[in-house]
Write a protein that holds these residues in place. Structure first.
Motif, PDB file in Angstrom:
ATOM      1  N   VAL A 345      44.353  51.038 -39.972  1.00  0.00           N
ATOM      2  CA  VAL A 345      43.313  51.977 -40.380  1.00  0.00           C
ATOM      3  C   VAL A 345      42.077  51.171 -40.734  1.00  0.00           C
ATOM      4  N   THR A 346      41.391  50.711 -39.711  1.00  0.00           N
ATOM      5  CA  THR A 346      40.244  49.838 -39.940  1.00  0.00           C
ATOM      6  C   THR A 346      38.947  50.415 -39.401  1.00  0.00           C
ATOM      7  N   GLY A 347      39.037  51.476 -38.584  1.00  0.00           N
ATOM      8  CA  GLY A 347      37.846  51.996 -37.947  1.00  0.00           C
ATOM      9  C   GLY A 347      37.169  53.069 -38.763  1.00  0.00           C
ATOM     10  N   ASP A 348      36.111  53.646 -38.171  1.00  0.00           N
ATOM     11  CA  ASP A 348      35.428  54.757 -38.804  1.00  0.00           C
ATOM     12  C   ASP A 348      35.807  56.048 -38.101  1.00  0.00           C
ATOM     13  N   SER A 349      35.238  57.148 -38.572  1.00  0.00           N
ATOM     14  CA  SER A 349      35.640  58.457 -38.070  1.00  0.00           C
ATOM     15  C   SER A 349      35.329  58.627 -36.592  1.00  0.00           C
ATOM     16  N   ALA A 350      34.168  58.156 -36.159  1.00  0.00           N
ATOM     17  CA  ALA A 350      33.794  58.298 -34.752  1.00  0.00           C
ATOM     18  C   ALA A 350      34.794  57.582 -33.858  1.00  0.00           C
ATOM     19  N   ALA A 351      35.212  56.398 -34.287  1.00  0.00           N
ATOM     20  CA  ALA A 351      36.191  55.648 -33.488  1.00  0.00           C
ATOM     21  C   ALA A 351      37.528  56.385 -33.441  1.00  0.00           C
ATOM     22  N   MET A 352      37.925  56.992 -34.562  1.00  0.00           N
ATOM     23  CA  MET A 352      39.174  57.752 -34.577  1.00  0.00           C
ATOM     24  C   MET A 352      39.106  58.939 -33.618  1.00  0.00           C
ATOM     25  N   LEU A 353      37.981  59.637 -33.595  1.00  0.00           N
ATOM     26  CA  LEU A 353      37.832  60.765 -32.685  1.00  0.00           C
ATOM     27  C   LEU A 353      37.811  60.300 -31.231  1.00  0.00           C
ATOM     28  N   ASP A 354      37.242  59.129 -30.981  1.00  0.00           N
ATOM     29  CA  ASP A 354      37.262  58.593 -29.615  1.00  0.00           C
ATOM     30  C   ASP A 354      38.694  58.304 -29.164  1.00  0.00           C
ATOM     31  N   VAL A 355      39.514  57.796 -30.071  1.00  0.00           N
ATOM     32  CA  VAL A 355      40.915  57.535 -29.735  1.00  0.00           C
ATOM     33  C   VAL A 355      41.635  58.848 -29.427  1.00  0.00           C
ATOM     34  N   ILE A 356      41.356  59.875 -30.224  1.00  0.00           N
ATOM     35  CA  ILE A 356      41.969  61.179 -29.971  1.00  0.00           C
ATOM     36  C   ILE A 356      41.539  61.705 -28.605  1.00  0.00           C
ATOM     37  N   ALA A 357      40.246  61.593 -28.296  1.00  0.00           N
ATOM     38  CA  ALA A 357      39.749  62.072 -27.006  1.00  0.00           C
ATOM     39  C   ALA A 357      40.373  61.303 -25.850  1.00  0.00           C
ATOM     40  N   ALA A 358      40.547  59.983 -26.026  1.00  0.00           N
ATOM     41  CA  ALA A 358      41.097  59.163 -24.948  1.00  0.00           C
ATOM     42  C   ALA A 358      42.528  59.538 -24.611  1.00  0.00           C
ATOM     43  N   SER A 359      43.245  60.133 -25.561  1.00  0.00           N
ATOM     44  CA  SER A 359      44.636  60.490 -25.293  1.00  0.00           C
ATOM     45  C   SER A 359      44.750  61.525 -24.178  1.00  0.00           C
ATOM     46  N   ILE A 360      43.703  62.304 -23.953  1.00  0.00           N
ATOM     47  CA  ILE A 360      43.725  63.283 -22.865  1.00  0.00           C
ATOM     48  C   ILE A 360      43.834  62.571 -21.518  1.00  0.00           C
ATOM     49  N   ASP A 361      43.265  61.373 -21.432  1.00  0.00           N
ATOM     50  CA  ASP A 361      43.306  60.600 -20.185  1.00  0.00           C
ATOM     51  C   ASP A 361      44.521  59.683 -20.095  1.00  0.00           C
ATOM     52  N   THR A 362      45.060  59.294 -21.240  1.00  0.00           N
ATOM     53  CA  THR A 362      46.060  58.227 -21.228  1.00  0.00           C
ATOM     54  C   THR A 362      47.470  58.681 -21.567  1.00  0.00           C
ATOM     55  N   GLN A 363      47.637  59.862 -22.125  1.00  0.00           N
ATOM     56  CA  GLN A 363      48.960  60.322 -22.544  1.00  0.00           C
ATOM     57  C   GLN A 363      49.444  61.475 -21.680  1.00  0.00           C
ATOM     58  N   ALA A 364      50.754  61.616 -21.640  1.00  0.00           N
ATOM     59  CA  ALA A 364      51.336  62.814 -21.039  1.00  0.00           C
ATOM     60  C   ALA A 364      51.146  63.981 -22.000  1.00  0.00           C
ATOM     61  N   PRO A 365      51.025  65.180 -21.475  1.00  0.00           N
ATOM     62  CA  PRO A 365      50.855  66.340 -22.366  1.00  0.00           C
ATOM     63  C   PRO A 365      52.048  66.525 -23.295  1.00  0.00           C
ATOM     64  N   ASP A 366      51.760  66.972 -24.497  1.00  0.00           N
ATOM     65  CA  ASP A 366      52.821  67.384 -25.421  1.00  0.00           C
ATOM     66  C   ASP A 366      53.391  68.719 -24.981  1.00  0.00           C
ATOM     67  N   ALA A 367      52.533  69.595 -24.463  1.00  0.00           N
ATOM     68  CA  ALA A 367      52.964  70.900 -23.972  1.00  0.00           C
ATOM     69  C   ALA A 367      51.834  71.535 -23.174  1.00  0.00           C
ATOM     70  N   THR A 368      52.218  72.440 -22.285  1.00  0.00           N
ATOM     71  CA  THR A 368      51.247  73.268 -21.557  1.00  0.00           C
ATOM     72  C   THR A 368      51.682  74.716 -21.757  1.00  0.00           C
ATOM     73  N   PRO A 369      51.316  75.307 -22.884  1.00  0.00           N
ATOM     74  CA  PRO A 369      51.840  76.636 -23.215  1.00  0.00           C
ATOM     75  C   PRO A 369      51.234  77.773 -22.407  1.00  0.00           C
ATOM     76  N   ARG A 370      50.130  77.502 -21.699  1.00  0.00           N
ATOM     77  CA  ARG A 370      49.576  78.551 -20.832  1.00  0.00           C
ATOM     78  C   ARG A 370      49.135  77.913 -19.522  1.00  0.00           C
ATOM     79  N   ASP A 371      49.584  78.479 -18.419  1.00  0.00           N
ATOM     80  CA  ASP A 371      49.237  77.936 -17.099  1.00  0.00           C
ATOM     81  C   ASP A 371      49.305  79.068 -16.077  1.00  0.00           C
ATOM     82  N   ASP A 372      48.287  79.917 -16.091  1.00  0.00           N
ATOM     83  CA  ASP A 372      48.232  81.070 -15.208  1.00  0.00           C
ATOM     84  C   ASP A 372      47.489  80.710 -13.921  1.00  0.00           C
ATOM     85  N   GLY A 373      47.937  81.260 -12.815  1.00  0.00           N
ATOM     86  CA  GLY A 373      47.251  81.055 -11.550  1.00  0.00           C
ATOM     87  C   GLY A 373      47.467  79.657 -11.005  1.00  0.00           C
TER      88      GLY A 373
END
Length: 783
Positions: A345-373
């Motif tokens: 826990v060494t970064g600031d808030s902006a860096a933490m949010l960037d890590v959260i955003a990057a997970s969309i590109d780097t992680q498998a989904p936890d769930a896809t509860p809606r997928d129509d069409g």
């Protein structure tokens, strides 16, 4: 109980409220404290009656897992007291739960007393797990209902007494009415036996059994002992809605007199003979370590009794014990401690949010509860044909709870017993973890739940109460009241997680969205909470996408995906949990799609909800309530705008329209219109108050609240830098209640999610500024 009278613990009791412990009532005998208890028994193996007086289940095998053995009613020499085993934290739950029993028992409302009851598995909450089933609440198909039944059984086996998830009334709606009806049945039978008459010829009224023929009356207090010997019916009939006298009305709240006269007993109010007072100082770096400390200056201060090292299990926090709370606070400030940050826990808030955003590109989904069409095909066609597309990224910050009453608990350690007094949302969880910490059996721990000065999920956590128990362990025989400073509260909260959403949408030729994709990343609250509570956290976390995935909109290609990055920041449940940020993401994005398609925001939502009559009714009512089709005034030179949002959460559908004006002094939030479909409204005044409360809580976060980190530590410390709406800033709020169901749905939390996007959409309407993160005051000035 008279106003302001002290009970034997020294706690203040209100004029109509009290505390029920297993010591106070040994139900089953004719009169210990003058009482007997009635319960409803509808499970194969009911939990033991915590009040005593258990009988075998008269119904035998029963396939209904939602109703179980629960003693809810005490008749004693003072009259009738109703056990309302959910935490009263200002939401009015004791009033509504008491009304469920009183309605079936024909009790006069002015005579009703309420008791919280002991921590016991018999008071488990089945609805909170049933709500976690991955189906929308309006889906009543066999699979959805079957899974809810299974979840209800799991809730029974877990046996957790919990106030949360806006489930208290939904969970109690049938079982507490049946408790009242069963009690009424045996009271009538007891009167029939005494008079030698046919029970079917008798009726009940005003807390008594009445013989219409002779006019004779027998009060429940005189029949209680006889009734206790009669087996209650397994499935007593309930009053039809047309005969309700109390339910559906706005009743005087049972806690109001005590709270208005200052006699209500909150956790921070408990006073015991010989009490000592404590506070704690913990590492300001989440997950950090302590290099060492010097307590010499503190120990020499007047009034300081002891400094207690709480050890690694409490984050190496130190407790200062003194002869009053202020001296404990002063002693804590004088401690010299070498606090060191955690490596991760060494970064600031902006860096933490960037890590959260990057997970969309780097992680498998936890769930896809809606997928129509077919989203991929739709996007390929849109790009190939160069269709207009909306792409946006939204962000939401970490948030604190800041309950008005700071964390506080009283603990007394005796040779074979630990007693805790505090306001708590999960008393059985606290009991079990406190027993484990103290090396006792759960039966040796007595949790006495007091009024809560706000909860919002914070008081489902056990940290402050376990600290009080640890200090009491170091001072056996001495009651200790531990109170956190506001600074400790803000810097050591279990925070609402930050979140990021990437959204892609395509308007169709008719201007309505034909494709909408929301990819949402947020650390898992449930896994964080479950880890602290020692509970299993299996499968995807529905909360990550709650408020976005299961919304009553029909879009041809519609996908919602959740990602669960890890977080070094401790996380907890915050009012409306995932819906608190997903309402913002989803409804702001829908407004962007409306603008791109040239659509009126309300007209577009009406078109998208054609398959959901309840949502259509909410929107049509909002059109009328807010005067949506009428222009806003412009004669004072201020720019004005309306913003609309609708979120389905906790079983309820809530739409809000926020009106703002913009001038030289900044943006004013002038009024909020709210339409809420709550299934069945049991107490309209309480529901209206809860919607107002949820709106103020949400607008506070939307406008000004944010927990930020710098060099690994929280920067905020008190209300001067983590503020909330003040009275002068609070808008006029108008609430309209709709009822589309036969049972109540949630009301404590659903008012919060639509408030933020409605405000952001109103700011756009007034100023043309599209803001995709909150707090909004980072981008615009508020008056």
């Amino acid at each position: 109980m008279s106003g302001g009278r002290r009970d034997k613990t020294g706690s203040r009791t209100g004029s109509k409220t009290g505390r029920l412990t297993r010591r106070a009532f040994l139900i089953g005998s004719v009169a210990v404290a003058g009482g007997v208890a009635f319960g409803v028994y509808q499970a194969r193996q009911p939990h033991p009656n915590p009040l005593g007086g258990d009988r075998p289940d008269p119904a035998g095998a029963d396939d209904d897992p939602a109703v179980t053995l629960n003693p809810y009613l005490v008749v004693d020499t003072d009259g009738v007291a109703i056990v309302t085993p959910r935490a009263e934290m200002g939401q009015g739950v004791h009033t509504t739960l008491a009304a469920l029993v009183a309605e079936e028992l024909d009790l006069p409302w002015e005579s009703v007393r309420t008791l919280h009851g002991p921590a016991a598995a018999a008071y488990f909450n089945a609805a909170v797990l049933a709500a976690a089933v991955p189906y929308p609440s309006w889906d009543h198909g066999w699979l959805a209902e079957g899974l809810r039944d299974v979840a209800g059984v799991a809730g029974k086996l877990l046996g957790m007494q919990l106030t949360g998830g806006s489930t208290s009334t939904a969970d109690a709606f049938v079982k507490m009415r049946k408790a009242g009806a069963a009690a009424r049945s045996v009271l009538v039978q007891a009167a029939a036996a005494r008079w030698g008459r046919d029970a079917a010829s008798l009726r009940t009224d005003g807390g008594a059994v009445v013989d219409p023929g002779s006019g004779e009356r027998l009060p429940y207090t005189t029949l209680a002992a006889d009734a206790a010997a009669i087996e209650p019916p397994a499935d007593p009939p309930l009053k039809p809605r047309s005969q309700w006298r109390l339910l559906g009305r706005s009743l005087p709240r049972v806690d109001m007199t005590a709270k208005c006269t200052g006699t209500a007993g909150f956790g921070i109010d408990v006073q015991l003979p010989g009490m000592r007072y404590a506070t704690v100082l913990a590492n300001p770096y989440p997950g950090g370590i302590r290099g060492g400390f010097d307590a010499g200056k503190t120990e020499d201060m007047p009034g300081v009794v002891q400094v207690v090292d709480l050890g690694p299990e409490h984050g190496d926090a130190l407790a200062v014990v003194a002869d009053n709370t202020w001296r404990a606070f002063q002693g804590a400030e004088a401690l010299n401690i070498d606090w060191r940050p955690a490596a991760d826990v060494t970064g600031d808030s902006a860096a933490m949010l960037d890590v959260i955003a990057a997970s969309i590109d780097t992680q498998a989904p936890d769930a896809t509860p809606r997928d129509d069409g077919d989203v991929e095909q739709a996007l390929r066609i849109a790009r190939a044909e160069a269709k207009p597309m909306v792409e946006a990224e939204y962000r939401a910050p970490f948030l604190a709870h800041t309950t008005l009453e700071p964390p506080a608990a009283v603990a007394l350690r005796e040779p074979e017993r630990l007693t805790l007094w505090c306001g708590h949302q999960a008393p059985t969880l606290l009991r079990d973890l406190a027993a484990e910490q103290a090396g006792l059996d759960p039966e040796q721990v007595d949790v006495r739940v007091q009024f809560l000065g706000g909860g919002f999920g914070r008081r489902a956590e056990v940290d402050f109460a376990l600290q009080a128990a640890a200090v009491a362990e170091a001072m056996p025989g001495t009651p200790v009241k531990l109170t956190w400073t506001r600074e400790e509260d803000v810097r050591h909260d279990l925070y609402r997680p930050a979140a990021v959403a990437r959204c892609t949408g395509v308007p169709g030729r008719d201007g309505l969205p034909e494709t909408a994709v929301l990819e949402i990343a947020s650390p898992s609250v449930m896994r964080s909470f479950a880890g602290r509570a020692g509970l299993p956290a299996m499968g995807p976390d529905k909360l990550i996408t709650e408020g976005a995935a299961m919304q009553p909109y029909r879009i041809a290609n519609y996908r919602v995906v959740g990602y669960a990055p890890s977080s070094p920041v401790p996380l907890g449940n915050w009012r409306s949990v995932g819906a608190s940020f997903n309402g913002f993401f989803h409804e702001c994005f829908l407004d962007e799609l409306a603008a791109a398609g040239g659509q009126d925001p309300l007209a577009m939502r009406l078109a998208l909800t054609r398959d959901y009559p309840f949502a259509q009714a909410v929107l049509e009512t909002m059109r009328e309530l807010a005067g949506w089709d009428r222009p806003l005034p412009t004669d004072d030179g201020r720019r004005r705008g309306r913003g609309l949002a609708m979120t389905h959460s906790f079983g309820s559908t809530v739409a809000q329209v926020v009106e703002v004006s913009d001038g030289t002094d900044g943006i004013r939030v002038e009024r909020v219109h709210c339409v809420a479909d709550v299934g069945l409204a049991l107490d309209p005044a309480i529901i209206e108050a809860q919607m107002q409360s949820g709106i103020v809580y949400g607008l506070s976060a939307a406008i000004m609240e944010e927990i930020t980190f710098k060099d690994g530590r929280v920067q905020q410390s008190n209300f001067h830098d983590y503020d909330a709406l003040r009275l002068a800033q609070t808008p006029e709020i108008r609430v309209r209640i709709l009822q589309s169901g036969e049972a109540p749905t949630g009301v404590g939390e659903p008012g919060t999610p639509p408030s933020k996007p409605a405000l952001a959409n109103a700011v756009f309407a007034a100023t043309g500024k599209r803001i995709r993160e909150y707090p909004l005051n980072k981008h615009v000035t508020f008056a």
